[in-house]
Design a protein around this motif. Structure first.
Motif: not given
Length: 88
Positions: A2-7, A13-16
């Protein structure tokens, strides 16, 4: 993906992971503490028996309630059709 969520997924995830877990636990504890402090007694305890909690007929005209329900049902059907017909 799903490209709309950015992940891309859980591993992207951008966080640990530990920070996400501690943050989720903290938010859960804070929300229950706020609920306990801001809502100390039951709100619907004094309602007469037989009246639904979501009953709005006393304050909203029946026609307006029917229109609101129809709009909500229409929006729900749009989402169901989009889920059934959409790609991926």
């Amino acid at each position: 993906m799903i490209l709309a969520h950015g992940l891309g997924g859980r591993t992207d995830l951008p966080l640990p992971t530990w920070m996400v877990m501690y943050g989720g636990a903290a938010i859960l504890v804070i929300s229950f503490a706020a609920l306990r402090l801001l809502w100390p007694k039951p709100r619907w305890e004094d309602r007469p028996p037989g009246r639904a909690v979501g009953d709005v007929h006393g304050s909203v005209p029946r026609a307006a309630a029917a229109v609101a329900r129809a709009i909500g049902l229409g929006a729900f059907l749009v989402v169901l059709v989009a889920a059934a017909v959409g790609e991926n």
